[in-house]
Design a protein around this motif. Structure first.
Motif, PDB file in Angstrom:
ATOM      1  N   LEU A 197       0.812  -1.210   0.000  1.00 17.54           N
ATOM      2  CA  LEU A 197       0.000   0.000   0.000  1.00 17.54           C
ATOM      3  C   LEU A 197       0.850   1.267   0.000  1.00 17.54           C
ATOM      4  O   LEU A 197       0.347   2.353  -0.264  1.00 17.54           O
ATOM      5  CB  LEU A 197      -0.923  -0.004   1.219  1.00 17.54           C
ATOM      6  N   VAL A 198       2.147   1.099   0.274  1.00 14.17           N
ATOM      7  CA  VAL A 198       3.005   2.291   0.360  1.00 14.17           C
ATOM      8  C   VAL A 198       2.996   3.103  -0.941  1.00 14.17           C
ATOM      9  O   VAL A 198       2.754   4.312  -0.901  1.00 14.17           O
ATOM     10  CB  VAL A 198       4.440   1.894   0.763  1.00 14.17           C
ATOM     11  N   ALA A 239       0.237   7.655   7.700  1.00 11.91           N
ATOM     12  CA  ALA A 239      -0.910   6.981   7.076  1.00 11.91           C
ATOM     13  C   ALA A 239      -0.578   5.527   6.775  1.00 11.91           C
ATOM     14  O   ALA A 239      -1.403   4.625   7.003  1.00 11.91           O
ATOM     15  CB  ALA A 239      -1.315   7.702   5.798  1.00 11.91           C
ATOM     16  N   VAL A 240       0.638   5.278   6.284  1.00 12.76           N
ATOM     17  CA  VAL A 240       1.041   3.904   5.968  1.00 12.76           C
ATOM     18  C   VAL A 240       1.048   3.037   7.229  1.00 12.76           C
ATOM     19  O   VAL A 240       0.528   1.919   7.245  1.00 12.76           O
ATOM     20  CB  VAL A 240       2.443   3.906   5.303  1.00 12.76           C
ATOM     21  N   ILE A 241       1.616   3.584   8.293  1.00 15.51           N
ATOM     22  CA  ILE A 241       1.676   2.823   9.552  1.00 15.51           C
ATOM     23  C   ILE A 241       0.253   2.574  10.067  1.00 15.51           C
ATOM     24  O   ILE A 241      -0.105   1.450  10.433  1.00 15.51           O
ATOM     25  CB  ILE A 241       2.510   3.590  10.609  1.00 15.51           C
ATOM     26  N   ALA A 242      -0.568   3.632  10.063  1.00 12.46           N
ATOM     27  CA  ALA A 242      -1.933   3.497  10.572  1.00 12.46           C
ATOM     28  C   ALA A 242      -2.722   2.481   9.755  1.00 12.46           C
ATOM     29  O   ALA A 242      -3.445   1.642  10.298  1.00 12.46           O
ATOM     30  CB  ALA A 242      -2.645   4.849  10.550  1.00 12.46           C
ATOM     31  N   PHE A 243      -2.540   2.531   8.438  1.00 12.06           N
ATOM     32  CA  PHE A 243      -3.295   1.629   7.575  1.00 12.06           C
ATOM     33  C   PHE A 243      -2.894   0.174   7.811  1.00 12.06           C
ATOM     34  O   PHE A 243      -3.722  -0.729   7.774  1.00 12.06           O
ATOM     35  CB  PHE A 243      -3.078   2.007   6.107  1.00 12.06           C
ATOM     36  N   ILE A 277       7.308  -2.744  11.213  1.00 12.09           N
ATOM     37  CA  ILE A 277       7.663  -3.060   9.822  1.00 12.09           C
ATOM     38  C   ILE A 277       7.308  -1.887   8.911  1.00 12.09           C
ATOM     39  O   ILE A 277       8.103  -1.451   8.081  1.00 12.09           O
ATOM     40  CB  ILE A 277       6.916  -4.335   9.359  1.00 12.09           C
ATOM     41  N   MET A 278       6.084  -1.357   9.086  1.00 13.32           N
ATOM     42  CA  MET A 278       5.639  -0.276   8.208  1.00 13.32           C
ATOM     43  C   MET A 278       6.440   0.997   8.439  1.00 13.32           C
ATOM     44  O   MET A 278       6.670   1.774   7.510  1.00 13.32           O
ATOM     45  CB  MET A 278       4.150   0.005   8.428  1.00 13.32           C
ATOM     46  N   MET A 279       6.862   1.201   9.672  1.00 11.84           N
ATOM     47  CA  MET A 279       7.685   2.379   9.977  1.00 11.84           C
ATOM     48  C   MET A 279       8.961   2.327   9.127  1.00 11.84           C
ATOM     49  O   MET A 279       9.320   3.301   8.451  1.00 11.84           O
ATOM     50  CB  MET A 279       8.038   2.374  11.470  1.00 11.84           C
ATOM     51  N   VAL A 280       9.627   1.180   9.129  1.00  8.26           N
ATOM     52  CA  VAL A 280      10.893   1.046   8.397  1.00  8.26           C
ATOM     53  C   VAL A 280      10.649   1.138   6.891  1.00  8.26           C
ATOM     54  O   VAL A 280      11.326   1.883   6.186  1.00  8.26           O
ATOM     55  CB  VAL A 280      11.567  -0.290   8.761  1.00  8.26           C
ATOM     56  N   MET A 326      12.025   3.722   3.808  1.00  8.99           N
ATOM     57  CA  MET A 326      12.924   3.251   2.759  1.00  8.99           C
ATOM     58  C   MET A 326      12.528   3.817   1.402  1.00  8.99           C
ATOM     59  O   MET A 326      13.336   3.927   0.506  1.00  8.99           O
ATOM     60  CB  MET A 326      12.928   1.722   2.700  1.00  8.99           C
ATOM     61  N   PHE A 327      11.245   4.148   1.272  1.00  9.84           N
ATOM     62  CA  PHE A 327      10.767   4.637  -0.022  1.00  9.84           C
ATOM     63  C   PHE A 327      11.162   6.086  -0.249  1.00  9.84           C
ATOM     64  O   PHE A 327      11.780   6.415  -1.238  1.00  9.84           O
ATOM     65  CB  PHE A 327       9.243   4.502  -0.118  1.00  9.84           C
ATOM     66  N   ALA A 328      10.793   6.941   0.635  1.00  6.99           N
ATOM     67  CA  ALA A 328      11.034   8.355   0.422  1.00  6.99           C
ATOM     68  C   ALA A 328      11.123   9.010   1.770  1.00  6.99           C
ATOM     69  O   ALA A 328      10.137   9.089   2.487  1.00  6.99           O
ATOM     70  CB  ALA A 328       9.872   8.969  -0.360  1.00  6.99           C
ATOM     71  N   ALA A 329      12.339   9.404   2.151  1.00 10.02           N
ATOM     72  CA  ALA A 329      12.470  10.042   3.448  1.00 10.02           C
ATOM     73  C   ALA A 329      13.788  10.774   3.512  1.00 10.02           C
ATOM     74  O   ALA A 329      14.672  10.568   2.678  1.00 10.02           O
ATOM     75  CB  ALA A 329      12.407   8.987   4.560  1.00 10.02           C
TER      76      ALA A 329
END
Ligand SMILES: Nc1ncnc2c1ncn2[C@@H]1O[C@H](COP(=O)(O)OP(=O)(O)O)[C@@H](O)[C@H]1O
Ligand SMILES: [Mg+2]
Lengths: 256, 286
Positions: A107-108, A124-128, A189-192, A196-199
């Protein structure tokens, strides 16, 4: 004293053996991808204790806390409604199961399109990722409430708020906590992954950055730090769980 | 204030309850009609499955009757009334295990909107009246069944209802505890001057406790007979139960119930139906 010794032995024996084996293996081989624990330990303080605590660890954990917190509020709120209202449950339960079955990391990219690449996207990614186990467990918990407990609330004319706060929520807490434990693991997991995608900061961002710059011991130190954070968060979770569920443990012990 | 209060605090008029629909319908209550005066202690006795719990749920606004009405203090019951406290049959499940005993008793008082000081005072008094002054900080699951039942009673009396309704409250406790709780209820009633409606399947208990005993038939339920006990108001397990009136009252109740079941109470054998039941049965026999 003897019991403390036994505890220390069983807790640390395997990690110590593994670390020794790893050290020997990496010292005797010449691959640079698996540096020895000594090399990793040597870079650890400089990598993480000089500015990274506030610059990377804190932002990561804040986003985790925000995402997990949002998931908890939404999951428990919606879960309670759905658990109480049968038509809503029949309508929505298949959808929940579907969303739960989708691996959250895919979903990221989608959430990036909608929410951009800032903190909002990561939260949002973590919450989802976190919301589904909490939501589904809350529904199950609310559905499983003893009718007699609800009848009691009705016969003493509890207001909606009192009923929610003092009856429904506590009754469903054992299940909610079980869901939250699953969600916490997903959240890390979602935090990491989101980083990794855009930060521009965060633990996941740094690990990828070290890998690109070929700073292999630093990269490993990040992985170990994540492992330690995971253990720490679980310990905190356990403490909260014990406080919330003392009654539940006692009740079950009494029923036996 | 309302004239209708004088002739009865609680009126049950043409009550009927059918569970389900069509071929699966179960008629739990056939027709119930009676009146309870303010301050009375009325026992309702009937065999298991008679529809006693169903009746109490209709009475306390937890269940909608199929036909008929319940009128409490001149107002039709359509939702749980403010002046009534109910002690449910499953008392241990009715106490919230995540709260202490004191918090359980306090919760309905919060719903009423009492101040904290008043709530604390009532909780202390209620715990004292049921003899559990030391157990306020315990959790319900740390207590025995009899003590849990006392907590449920304490919660009901702390609420200060005008009508207290109890559904087989002592069915699951041992005989000694039961005798103690029976006396506790009688004493609380005379202290508080409330109206009590007490449901039981135990004949002795109904005669010992009640001023009036309503005997229910099996489902579909109706009132078979009403017995006035006329025992002395001051009751004692030893003296009251040894009175000749007590023996004849329990025989009267027992006979009525056995008659309703179609059983000859002298031989305890089921009788051919047409001897005991009258209407339209002779057709079956011929
Ligand atoms: N929710 C329900 N749905 C269908 N039938 C029920 C329900 N509750 C009770 N009954 C039936 O109604 C009858 C009376 O039950 P109940 O009121 O519990 O009797 P009692 O309390 O006198 O033992 C029984 O035959 C029972 O099976
Ligand atoms: Mg019953």
């Amino acid at each position: 004293m003897k019991r403390l010794g036994a505890w220390a032995f069983f807790t640390f024996a395997v990690p110590v053996v593994l670390i020794i084996a790893w050290t020997i293996a990496s010292e005797t081989s010449d691959t640079i991808y698996f540096p020895s624990p000594i090399a990793i330990l040597a870079v650890f303080p400089d990598t993480w204790f000089s500015g990274a605590i506030s610059g990377d660890i804190f932002p990561s954990l804040s986003r985790l806390a925000a995402g997990f917190g949002l998931a908890l509020i939404a999951g428990v709120g919606v879960g309670t409604l759905v658990g109480m209202l049968k038509p809503l449950r029949l309508l929505l339960e298949p959808i929940f199961e579907l969303f739960r079955a989708v691996p959250p990391p895919v979903l990221v990219p989608i959430i990036m399109l909608v929410a951009g690449i800032g903190d909002g996207m990561k939260i949002a990614v973590i919450a989802f990722g976190c919301v589904w186990p909490i939501l589904i467990n809350t529904v199950a918990g609310v559905r499983g409430i003893d009718e007699v407990q609800l009848d009691t609330a009705a016969s003493y004319r509890f207001s909606g708020r009192l009923r929610f706060v003092s009856v429904i929520l506590p009754a469903a807490t054992p299940q909610i906590v079980a869901g939250a434990r699953q969600s916490l693991a997903i959240g890390i997991i979602m935090m990491v992954i989101s980083e990794m995608f855009a930060a521009t900061n965060g633990l996941g961002f740094n690990i990828i950055q070290f890998q690109r710059l070929f700073l292999i011991p630093e990269m490993w130190s990040g992985i170990i730090l994540l492992g330690l954070l995971g253990v720490g968060l679980n310990a905190v979770f356990k403490i909260i769980e014990n406080r919330l569920l003392t009654w539940h443990v006692g009740l079950h012990a009494a029923e036996k | 204030m309302n004239q209708t209060h004088d002739d009865g605090i609680l009126k049950v008029r043409g009550l009927r309850k059918v569970y389900g629909e069509g071929s699966k319908a179960v008629e739990a209550i056939g027709h119930l009609e009676f009146t309870i005066r303010a301050g009375e202690f009325v026992c309702i006795v009937g065999p298991s499955g008679a529809g006693k719990t169903t009746f109490l749920r209709c009475l306390s606004g937890l269940l909608k009757p199929t036909e008929g009405t319940v009128i409490l203090e001149g107002r039709e019951v359509t939702e749980p009334p403010a002046d009534m406290a109910v002690v449910l049959q499953e008392y241990s499940r009715s106490l919230y295990p995540w709260m202490t005993v004191a918090a359980n008793i306090e919760l309905p008082l919060k719903a009423v909107g009492l101040t904290k000081t008043k709530r604390k005072k009532r909780v202390t008094e209620a715990l004292h009246s049921v003899g559990l002054s030391d157990s306020g900080k315990s959790y319900p699951w740390q207590l025995s069944g009899g003590m849990q039942q006392r907590v449920a009673i304490a919660r009901a009396i702390a609420y200060r209802p005008r009508v207290l309704v109890m559904d087989e409250p002592f069915a699951a406790v041992d005989a000694q505890t039961r005798a103690d709780l029976e006396d506790l209820i009688r004493n609380l009633r005379s202290e508080l001057g409330i109206t009590v409606l007490f449901v039981t399947h135990d004949i002795d208990e109904s005669v010992y406790l009640g001023e009036r005993v309503l005997i229910l038939s099996s489902a579909p339920t109706c009132v078979l007979k009403e017995v006035k006990t006329n025992l002395p108001a001051e009751r004692s397990q030893l003296i009251t139960r040894a009175l000749p009136e007590f023996a004849s009252l329990r025989t009267e109740v027992y006979e009525t119930i056995q008659y309703a079941k179609g059983v000859n109470y002298y031989t305890a054998q089921p009788q051919p139906e047409n001897e005991n039941r009258d209407e339209g049965r002779d057709k079956v026999a011929t």
